[in-house]
Motif scaffolding. Sequence first.
Motif, PDB file in Angstrom:
ATOM      1  N   ALA A  45       0.851  -1.190   0.000  1.00 48.43           N
ATOM      2  CA  ALA A  45       0.000   0.000   0.000  1.00 48.43           C
ATOM      3  C   ALA A  45       0.887   1.240   0.000  1.00 48.43           C
ATOM      4  CB  ALA A  45      -0.897   0.002   1.234  1.00 48.43           C
ATOM      5  N   THR A  46       0.389   2.311  -0.617  1.00 50.46           N
ATOM      6  CA  THR A  46       1.104   3.581  -0.638  1.00 50.46           C
ATOM      7  C   THR A  46       0.233   4.627   0.030  1.00 50.46           C
ATOM      8  OG1 THR A  46       2.212   2.974  -2.700  1.00 50.46           O
ATOM      9  CG2 THR A  46       2.201   5.306  -2.122  1.00 50.46           C
ATOM     10  N   GLU A  47       0.798   5.293   1.008  1.00 45.56           N
ATOM     11  CA  GLU A  47       0.057   6.298   1.758  1.00 45.56           C
ATOM     12  C   GLU A  47      -0.511   7.358   0.822  1.00 45.56           C
ATOM     13  OE1 GLU A  47       0.896   9.497   5.315  1.00 45.56           O
ATOM     14  OE2 GLU A  47       2.126   7.699   5.215  1.00 45.56           O
ATOM     15  N   GLY A  48      -1.804   7.671   0.990  1.00 50.03           N
ATOM     16  CA  GLY A  48      -2.458   8.697   0.194  1.00 50.03           C
ATOM     17  C   GLY A  48      -3.105   8.176  -1.075  1.00 50.03           C
ATOM     18  N   PHE A  49      -2.985   6.860  -1.344  1.00 50.43           N
ATOM     19  CA  PHE A  49      -3.568   6.261  -2.538  1.00 50.43           C
ATOM     20  C   PHE A  49      -4.391   5.040  -2.160  1.00 50.43           C
ATOM     21  CE2 PHE A  49       0.134   8.504  -4.104  1.00 50.43           C
ATOM     22  CZ  PHE A  49      -0.329   9.104  -5.266  1.00 50.43           C
ATOM     23  N   ASP A  50      -5.477   4.807  -2.885  1.00 54.83           N
ATOM     24  CA  ASP A  50      -6.293   3.613  -2.655  1.00 54.83           C
ATOM     25  C   ASP A  50      -5.713   2.389  -3.362  1.00 54.83           C
ATOM     26  OD1 ASP A  50      -8.123   4.996  -1.088  1.00 54.83           O
ATOM     27  OD2 ASP A  50      -9.396   5.513  -2.807  1.00 54.83           O
ATOM     28  N   ALA A  51      -5.055   2.600  -4.490  1.00 53.08           N
ATOM     29  CA  ALA A  51      -4.497   1.498  -5.262  1.00 53.08           C
ATOM     30  C   ALA A  51      -3.262   0.923  -4.562  1.00 53.08           C
ATOM     31  CB  ALA A  51      -4.114   1.978  -6.660  1.00 53.08           C
ATOM     32  N   THR A  52      -2.999  -0.357  -4.819  1.00 49.95           N
ATOM     33  CA  THR A  52      -1.833  -1.018  -4.254  1.00 49.95           C
ATOM     34  C   THR A  52      -0.879  -1.419  -5.379  1.00 49.95           C
ATOM     35  OG1 THR A  52      -2.876  -3.190  -4.345  1.00 49.95           O
ATOM     36  CG2 THR A  52      -3.127  -1.934  -2.287  1.00 49.95           C
ATOM     37  N   THR A  53       0.288  -1.892  -4.988  1.00 41.25           N
ATOM     38  CA  THR A  53       1.281  -2.399  -5.924  1.00 41.25           C
ATOM     39  C   THR A  53       1.569  -3.845  -5.568  1.00 41.25           C
ATOM     40  OG1 THR A  53       2.280  -0.211  -6.167  1.00 41.25           O
ATOM     41  CG2 THR A  53       3.629  -2.101  -6.816  1.00 41.25           C
ATOM     42  N   LYS A  54       1.436  -4.736  -6.541  1.00 41.40           N
ATOM     43  CA  LYS A  54       1.789  -6.144  -6.343  1.00 41.40           C
ATOM     44  C   LYS A  54       3.280  -6.287  -6.605  1.00 41.40           C
ATOM     45  CE  LYS A  54       0.538 -10.790  -7.644  1.00 41.40           C
ATOM     46  NZ  LYS A  54      -0.692 -11.237  -7.045  1.00 41.40           N
ATOM     47  N   ASN A  55       3.982  -6.883  -5.657  1.00 39.16           N
ATOM     48  CA  ASN A  55       5.427  -7.082  -5.758  1.00 39.16           C
ATOM     49  C   ASN A  55       5.731  -8.567  -5.897  1.00 39.16           C
ATOM     50  OD1 ASN A  55       6.875  -4.377  -5.008  1.00 39.16           O
ATOM     51  ND2 ASN A  55       5.104  -4.535  -3.679  1.00 39.16           N
ATOM     52  N   ILE A  56       6.562  -8.893  -6.864  1.00 42.97           N
ATOM     53  CA  ILE A  56       7.032 -10.264  -7.047  1.00 42.97           C
ATOM     54  C   ILE A  56       8.559 -10.212  -7.008  1.00 42.97           C
ATOM     55  CG2 ILE A  56       7.107 -12.276  -8.567  1.00 42.97           C
ATOM     56  CD1 ILE A  56       4.498 -11.073  -9.866  1.00 42.97           C
ATOM     57  N   ILE A  57       9.138 -10.893  -6.039  1.00 41.89           N
ATOM     58  CA  ILE A  57      10.591 -10.943  -5.914  1.00 41.89           C
ATOM     59  C   ILE A  57      11.024 -12.373  -6.230  1.00 41.89           C
ATOM     60  CG2 ILE A  57      12.577 -10.621  -4.406  1.00 41.89           C
ATOM     61  CD1 ILE A  57      10.814  -8.728  -2.733  1.00 41.89           C
ATOM     62  N   LYS A  58      11.946 -12.497  -7.165  1.00 40.62           N
ATOM     63  CA  LYS A  58      12.476 -13.797  -7.579  1.00 40.62           C
ATOM     64  C   LYS A  58      13.984 -13.739  -7.424  1.00 40.62           C
ATOM     65  CE  LYS A  58      13.230 -16.470 -11.785  1.00 40.62           C
ATOM     66  NZ  LYS A  58      13.058 -16.483 -13.239  1.00 40.62           N
ATOM     67  N   TRP A  59      14.573 -14.780  -6.832  1.00 41.51           N
ATOM     68  CA  TRP A  59      16.018 -14.784  -6.689  1.00 41.51           C
ATOM     69  C   TRP A  59      16.583 -16.198  -6.722  1.00 41.51           C
ATOM     70  CZ3 TRP A  59      12.820 -14.402  -2.509  1.00 41.51           C
ATOM     71  CH2 TRP A  59      13.052 -15.258  -1.448  1.00 41.51           C
ATOM     72  N   ASN A  60      17.880 -16.234  -7.035  1.00 38.52           N
ATOM     73  CA  ASN A  60      18.688 -17.440  -6.910  1.00 38.52           C
ATOM     74  C   ASN A  60      20.058 -16.975  -6.439  1.00 38.52           C
ATOM     75  OD1 ASN A  60      20.150 -16.610  -9.251  1.00 38.52           O
ATOM     76  ND2 ASN A  60      18.617 -17.581 -10.550  1.00 38.52           N
ATOM     77  N   GLU A  61      21.071 -17.796  -6.591  1.00 37.05           N
ATOM     78  CA  GLU A  61      22.402 -17.446  -6.084  1.00 37.05           C
ATOM     79  C   GLU A  61      23.029 -16.253  -6.796  1.00 37.05           C
ATOM     80  OE1 GLU A  61      24.114 -18.713  -3.449  1.00 37.05           O
ATOM     81  OE2 GLU A  61      22.343 -19.912  -2.987  1.00 37.05           O
ATOM     82  N   LYS A  62      22.610 -15.971  -8.049  1.00 36.67           N
ATOM     83  CA  LYS A  62      23.303 -14.969  -8.854  1.00 36.67           C
ATOM     84  C   LYS A  62      22.485 -13.732  -9.177  1.00 36.67           C
ATOM     85  CE  LYS A  62      26.173 -18.445 -10.848  1.00 36.67           C
ATOM     86  NZ  LYS A  62      27.070 -18.818 -11.847  1.00 36.67           N
ATOM     87  N   THR A  63      21.177 -13.802  -9.101  1.00 36.89           N
ATOM     88  CA  THR A  63      20.338 -12.662  -9.491  1.00 36.89           C
ATOM     89  C   THR A  63      19.160 -12.496  -8.541  1.00 36.89           C
ATOM     90  OG1 THR A  63      18.914 -13.969 -10.943  1.00 36.89           O
ATOM     91  CG2 THR A  63      20.847 -12.959 -11.957  1.00 36.89           C
ATOM     92  N   LEU A  64      18.656 -11.267  -8.516  1.00 39.53           N
ATOM     93  CA  LEU A  64      17.419 -10.949  -7.826  1.00 39.53           C
ATOM     94  C   LEU A  64      16.605 -10.064  -8.768  1.00 39.53           C
ATOM     95  CD1 LEU A  64      16.661 -10.232  -4.224  1.00 39.53           C
ATOM     96  CD2 LEU A  64      16.030  -8.452  -5.839  1.00 39.53           C
ATOM     97  N   ASP A  65      15.374 -10.471  -9.047  1.00 39.38           N
ATOM     98  CA  ASP A  65      14.442  -9.700  -9.878  1.00 39.38           C
ATOM     99  C   ASP A  65      13.327  -9.185  -8.989  1.00 39.38           C
ATOM    100  OD1 ASP A  65      15.840 -10.855 -12.037  1.00 39.38           O
ATOM    101  OD2 ASP A  65      14.022 -10.907 -13.238  1.00 39.38           O
ATOM    102  N   MET A  66      12.993  -7.921  -9.123  1.00 35.52           N
ATOM    103  CA  MET A  66      11.853  -7.369  -8.399  1.00 35.52           C
ATOM    104  C   MET A  66      10.921  -6.727  -9.427  1.00 35.52           C
ATOM    105  SD  MET A  66      11.666  -4.571  -5.309  1.00 35.52           S
ATOM    106  CE  MET A  66      12.480  -5.637  -4.143  1.00 35.52           C
ATOM    107  N   THR A  67       9.695  -7.235  -9.485  1.00 39.93           N
ATOM    108  CA  THR A  67       8.695  -6.702 -10.396  1.00 39.93           C
ATOM    109  C   THR A  67       7.600  -6.043  -9.587  1.00 39.93           C
ATOM    110  OG1 THR A  67       9.166  -8.461 -11.982  1.00 39.93           O
ATOM    111  CG2 THR A  67       7.084  -7.288 -12.255  1.00 39.93           C
TER     112      THR A  67
END
Length: 148
Positions: A45-67
């Motif tokens: 959630a973001t203060e001051g807004f009704d809409a939210t953000t869906k976060n997907i974090i994917k990782w392994n030993e070498k990379t981290l992806d955040m969408t």
Amino acid sequence: MTKEVLLSIKGLQFEGEHDTNDLETVTAAEYYKKNDSHYVVYDEATEGFDATTKNIIKWNEKTLDMTKRGLVNAHMVFEESKKIMTDYRTPFGSILIGIDTRQIWVEEKEEKIRVHVDYALEVNYEYLADCKICMDVMAKDGAEVLLS
């Protein structure tokens, strides 16, 4: 690791020799592992807004992806020894950010996973700060350790 977890993400930004900004979020999330990659999914959630953000974090030993999808939209990739440019879109406009990842470190135990990322952050091709992400994923039934 159970599907229902608590996620702690601490972001640290070093702007000078003694100036640091830190932000920590602790939230309920869902965890799963597929094809040697770990995933955590949660809504933000973001203060001051009704809409939210869906976060997907994917990782392994070498990379981290955040969408991020929703109020904020971005696909940030942290890969050791690589600089990745991406658009970070907010309700106030888009920002071009550069992520120059120095190191990713993962420690995996039965009921807790810890991920650290060290990187330099650029905004519109200008160096902004040295940053760290410290992420802990813990089974909900072990949450008292995370919150202490």
